[in-house]
Scaffold this motif. Sequence first.
Motif, short mmCIF file in Angstrom:
data_model
loop_
_atom_site.label_atom_id
_atom_site.label_comp_id
_atom_site.label_asym_id
_atom_site.label_seq_id
_atom_site.Cartn_x
_atom_site.Cartn_y
_atom_site.Cartn_z
N GLY A 5 0.20 11.08 3.37
CA GLY A 5 0.51 9.71 3.76
C GLY A 5 -0.66 8.95 4.34
O GLY A 5 -1.67 9.51 4.77
N GLY A 64 0.72 5.63 -0.12
CA GLY A 64 -0.18 6.72 0.20
C GLY A 64 -0.08 7.88 -0.79
O GLY A 64 0.79 7.94 -1.65
N TYR A 85 11.05 0.50 -3.40
CA TYR A 85 10.63 -0.74 -2.70
C TYR A 85 10.64 -1.94 -3.65
O TYR A 85 11.10 -3.02 -3.29
CB TYR A 85 9.24 -0.59 -2.09
CG TYR A 85 9.24 0.06 -0.72
CD1 TYR A 85 9.91 -0.53 0.35
CD2 TYR A 85 8.55 1.23 -0.49
CE1 TYR A 85 9.91 0.05 1.61
CE2 TYR A 85 8.54 1.84 0.76
CZ TYR A 85 9.23 1.23 1.81
OH TYR A 85 9.23 1.80 3.05
N HIS A 140 10.98 12.46 2.56
CA HIS A 140 9.62 12.49 2.02
C HIS A 140 9.67 12.41 0.49
O HIS A 140 9.75 13.42 -0.20
CB HIS A 140 8.88 13.74 2.50
CG HIS A 140 8.74 13.73 3.99
ND1 HIS A 140 7.76 13.01 4.63
CD2 HIS A 140 9.49 14.29 4.97
CE1 HIS A 140 7.89 13.14 5.93
NE2 HIS A 140 8.94 13.91 6.17
N LEU A 141 9.65 11.18 0.03
CA LEU A 141 9.81 10.92 -1.41
C LEU A 141 8.49 11.09 -2.15
O LEU A 141 7.42 10.88 -1.57
CB LEU A 141 10.28 9.48 -1.61
CG LEU A 141 11.68 9.16 -1.11
CD1 LEU A 141 11.85 7.65 -0.99
CD2 LEU A 141 12.71 9.74 -2.05
N ILE A 151 12.14 4.19 3.72
CA ILE A 151 13.34 4.36 2.91
C ILE A 151 14.11 5.56 3.46
O ILE A 151 13.50 6.59 3.77
CB ILE A 151 12.96 4.64 1.44
CG1 ILE A 151 12.18 3.46 0.86
CG2 ILE A 151 14.17 4.98 0.59
CD1 ILE A 151 11.37 3.83 -0.38
N LEU A 160 0.84 -1.20 0.00
CA LEU A 160 0.00 0.00 0.00
C LEU A 160 0.87 1.25 0.00
O LEU A 160 1.78 1.38 0.84
CB LEU A 160 -0.89 0.03 1.25
CG LEU A 160 -1.82 -1.15 1.49
CD1 LEU A 160 -2.68 -0.90 2.74
CD2 LEU A 160 -2.71 -1.42 0.28
#
Length: 191
Positions: free
Chosen positions: A142, A138, A176, A166-167, A158, A136
């Motif tokens: 988020g 966001g 991921y 804050h990617l 990460i 999942l």
Amino acid sequence: MGNIYIALVHWPVYNREGETVATSVTPLDLHDIGRIALTYGVAGYYVTNPYESQRRLVEEIIYHWREGIGGEHSPQRQRALSGAKVVATAEAAFDDVAALEGVEPFVAATTARRMPGALPTRELADAAGGRPVLLLFGTGYGLTEDLLLAADAALEPIAGRGDFNHLPVRAAVAIYLDRIFNGNVRSETEE
Ligand SMILES: C[S@@+](CC[C@H](N)C(=O)[O-])C[C@H]1O[C@@H](n2cnc3c(N)ncnc32)[C@H](O)[C@@H]1O
């Protein structure tokens, strides 16, 4: 590890004020995450939004590229959206994966926040125990704490060498998936 599915979740997420809201779909995310999903061979890509008008909009965008004139101009975009499905909620994505696979998926939520007991990505395969995995992601500010806690696990965030993590969601999906499929996992607690 079983098949990997991903869901881009537009509710429940936080807004800037920390309220729980539904966000609007961003076409750029839709396309780019489709490309990433295709590149890594995920088994399914869900876009969740509780509003019918938003779901209809996404369906129209997908139709344009998958079956409409857009696909003739850009076969890459056509392919990128070929596996996308639009559903109302993360639960609906869960139910769809369960129906497709005949077994409930292991749900792994993602967040830039540090969650107690967060699962290192390299331990995901063992934790899932051969079940399919639904990741999942966001939008807005988020996934809500409630959704993170309802998942089977929240993955470790990460982190790089900077003091900011804050990617954009597109980058988080790619990182991921690369860690999951290529095993290049550096836990943020390791040095
Ligand atoms: C909160 S949204 C931010 C949306 C933003 N407007 C954008 O451009 O994508 C980003 C999502 O990507 C994931 N994400 C971002 N940074 C992350 C990190 N450092 N670790 C883990 N997941 C992260 C989470 O799923 C998060 O909900």
